[in-house]
Scaffold this active site. Structure first.
Site, short mmCIF file in Angstrom:
data_model
loop_
_atom_site.label_atom_id
_atom_site.label_comp_id
_atom_site.label_asym_id
_atom_site.label_seq_id
_atom_site.Cartn_x
_atom_site.Cartn_y
_atom_site.Cartn_z
N GLY A 243 57.00 70.12 14.42
CA GLY A 243 56.08 70.80 13.77
C GLY A 243 56.66 72.52 14.04
O GLY A 243 57.02 72.76 14.80
N GLY A 245 54.89 76.61 13.29
CA GLY A 245 53.91 77.40 12.82
C GLY A 245 54.28 78.92 12.58
O GLY A 245 55.54 78.90 12.64
N GLY A 246 53.37 79.93 12.41
CA GLY A 246 53.81 81.30 12.29
C GLY A 246 54.52 81.82 13.55
O GLY A 246 55.36 82.64 13.11
N MET A 247 54.33 81.34 14.78
CA MET A 247 54.89 81.77 15.93
C MET A 247 55.86 80.99 16.46
O MET A 247 56.78 81.52 17.22
CB MET A 247 53.62 82.34 17.00
CG MET A 247 54.22 83.38 17.88
SD MET A 247 52.74 83.93 19.01
CE MET A 247 52.24 82.28 19.81
N VAL A 250 57.41 73.16 17.86
CA VAL A 250 57.24 72.07 18.81
C VAL A 250 58.51 71.22 18.51
O VAL A 250 58.77 70.52 17.17
CB VAL A 250 56.06 71.35 18.85
CG1 VAL A 250 56.15 70.11 19.73
CG2 VAL A 250 55.03 72.43 19.26
N LYS A 265 57.99 73.14 23.40
CA LYS A 265 57.27 74.26 22.57
C LYS A 265 57.88 75.64 22.83
O LYS A 265 58.12 76.01 24.27
CB LYS A 265 55.79 74.33 22.93
CG LYS A 265 54.86 75.34 22.39
CD LYS A 265 53.54 75.14 22.94
CE LYS A 265 52.69 76.23 22.04
NZ LYS A 265 51.27 76.13 22.41
N ASP A 365 39.56 77.42 22.87
CA ASP A 365 40.14 76.94 21.65
C ASP A 365 39.99 75.41 21.51
O ASP A 365 40.89 74.87 21.07
CB ASP A 365 41.64 77.46 21.21
CG ASP A 365 41.81 77.28 19.58
OD1 ASP A 365 40.73 77.36 18.86
OD2 ASP A 365 42.99 77.06 19.25
#
Length: 548
Positions: A243, A245-247, A250, A265, A365
């Site tokens: 996967g 994401g923007g930052m 994984v 990660k 979160d």
């Protein structure tokens, strides 16, 4: 007040899932060929692309035959006056269809598929040669142009990143199919061979293209090898991206010495190359996450094995790889859960939070995507709390030291954010996590969010100002009054009115009627009915369950 949702990197953790071959089985990509210097995901993409090449090949032969009979298309279905052309047509259709099926079936290891693809390259060139030399006859046209075999060689060099020996053997064998095709046509029709200059005119381009293609292939193969080297993370080797994401990303990883599968990660290189201030903040955030998580020992907190920094300065850490999916995917696929199962899952999440809060850590979160449902050993419906990336100490005297989120922003996910975090308060304790866990319970029971709105800001304002509707009013599932009361207590705006600790919340959940009705027997039956691939295979060897 400016708000931001949790970093997409956090959501990418939903794809922590087992995708490893059975223990003791050979690594086909190493055993069958010399592809071990290339990343496995690169081999998989090359195998899929080979399927598209074979499909193009399969379709192009009938199209060319049809174009040849453009004035009378019905002749396409009649026997050709040149039987070798018909043989080439059917050979191309059959071989192209077989390779397409093999490449897309996923039954064979990608390395073996690519080796078969090199054989297809040679065989495909033979069909091309028979089609080109079969009609019109060689002596009926002065100049035939460059053979399509040159394009065929170039195409395969770009598709299959083979070793130098395989590339040379395949490229020159493919180029040689031109003369072989001409010999077959000559023998079949009993015509004399052309002059030597004619041979050179016809087939020199094939070997020239083969030579240049071999040179080009070295650059492609070398880039793949360098990618693999870059993906070496300490003692771990990146195998497949799960996967992004923007930052960050994984990856599924393999330890060089141990058979234990892991997930890594890491921050993306382009993020690391930002300004020193931003990169430093991101690094400190990741370092805090791994240190906070590694210090926790609850079986319901994701285990961290290792961490480090890459050669280019990007931070990474290694954690356990899990069989299953997150609670967000669970509800989207299977709908709301019965109350007794919700209690069963929440109690495990509370176990993780009890320890974290005792260490002075607030997750900040908690949401369905960060609570992972898995099979662990013989345990089904086993909960793992993920992503302590926004974790923050609750000690007031450490607030300045640990508050390293971006200036002017509120971190978290709006749909599950407690009012005190939405308001940007600096002192937040474990009761904030209990509010978010109440939102998770609401989602599990109803399949609906506590508050819904057109924008993240409108959702945040609702969490700050509005009184939530009881979950029983938004679902047809019968919810015990005691369980609903516990959830509504978690959703109180004032933290003093909520359960004061995760342990207290667990006690109140355990006291709800029917809490003991969901157990390992029912959980195993559910997994066997809905996820047989995960339920029937040894843990760590189960097939991957894709997440949305």
């Amino acid at each position: 007040m400016e708000t931001t949702q949790a970093d997409p990197m956090t959501d990418s953790m939903q794809v922590l899932r087992a995708q490893t071959p059975p223990s003791g089985s050979p690594h086909w990509s190493d055993a069958l060929s010399s592809y071990s210097m290339l990343p496995p995901d690169m081999l998989e993409r090359a195998a899929r692309l080979l399927g598209w090449v074979a499909l193009f090949y399969l379709v192009s032969f009938p199209i060319m035959r049809l174009l040849y009979h453009i004035k009378n298309p019905l002749q396409f279905f009649q026997a050709s006056p040149f039987p070798l052309v018909d043989i080439a047509l059917f050979g191309a259709i059959i071989s192209g269809g077989i390779i397409t099926a093999v490449a897309w079936s996923g039954k064979l290891p990608p390395a073996l598929v690519l080796d078969v693809g090199l054989l297809f390259e040679v065989l495909g060139a033979l069909w091309i040669a028979l089609a080109e030399m079969g009609f019109p006859f060689l002596d009926q046209i002065e100049y035939r142009g460059v053979s399509a075999i040159t394009l065929w060689i170039t195409m395969f060099i770009l598709v299959i990143p083979a070793t130098l020996g395989k590339t040379i053997l395949a490229a020159f064998s493919t180029a040689l199919m031109g003369p072989v095709g001409l010999l077959i046509v000559m023998l079949y029709h009993g015509v004399p061979p052309p002059e030597a200059t004619r041979w050179l005119q016809l087939f020199t381009p094939n070997f020239v293209f083969a030579t240049f293609a071999i040179i080009l292939s070295r650059f492609i193969y070398q880039m793949g090898s360098e990618v693999r080297k870059v993906r070496e993370m300490g003692s771990y080797r990146l195998m497949e991206r799960l996967g992004a994401g923007g930052m960050g990303e994984v990856w599924r990883a393999q330890h060089r010495m141990l058979a234990r599968p892991s997930a890594i990660k890491l921050i993306r290189p382009e993020v690391c190359s930002q300004t020193d201030a931003v990169a430093g903040t991101l690094h400190r955030r990741f370092e805090r996450e791994v240190q906070a998580t590694a210090g926790l020992r609850s079986p319901h907190t994701v285990a961290v094995y290792d961490f480090g920094t890459t050669d280019d300065g990007c931070f990474y850490y290694v954690m356990e790889l899990l069989d299953g999916f997150d609670l967000d995917t669970l509800i989207e696929r299977y709908g709301p859960l019965p109350p007794e199962r919700v209690v069963f899952l929440l109690l495990q999440a509370c176990d993780s939070l009890v320890e974290a809060h005792l260490h002075g850590l607030v997750h900040r979160d908690i949401k369905p995507k960060n609570i992972f449902l898995c099979r662990l050993g013989l345990n089904y419906d086993f909960i793992k709390v993920l992503d302590f990336g926004l974790v923050k100490t609750s000690a007031a005297n450490e607030a300045a030291e640990t508050n390293i989120t971006m200036a002017g922003t509120t971190t978290g996910t709006p749909a599950f954010m407690p009012p005190e975090i939405a308001l940007g308060k600096s002192e937040v304790d474990g009761r904030a996590d209990l509010y978010s866990l109440g939102c998770v319970a609401y989602w599990l029971l109803t399949g609906r969010l506590v508050f819904e709105g057109p924008t993240p800001l409108s959702v945040l304002l609702a969490h700050i100002q509005n009184t939530p509707e009881p979950p029983s009013s938004r679902t047809e599932i019968e919810i015990p009054a005691e369980l609903e009361a516990v959830i509504m207590a978690c959703l109180e705006k004032d933290p003093d009115k909520r359960p004061q600790t995760a342990y207290e919340l667990a006690q109140r959940l355990s006291a709800c009627p029917g809490a003991e009705q969901w157990n390992q027997v029912r959980a195993e039956n559910w997994w066997r009915a809905h996820l047989p691939s995960l339920a029937t295979q040894p843990a760590g060897q189960a097939a991957a369950v894709e997440t949305r």
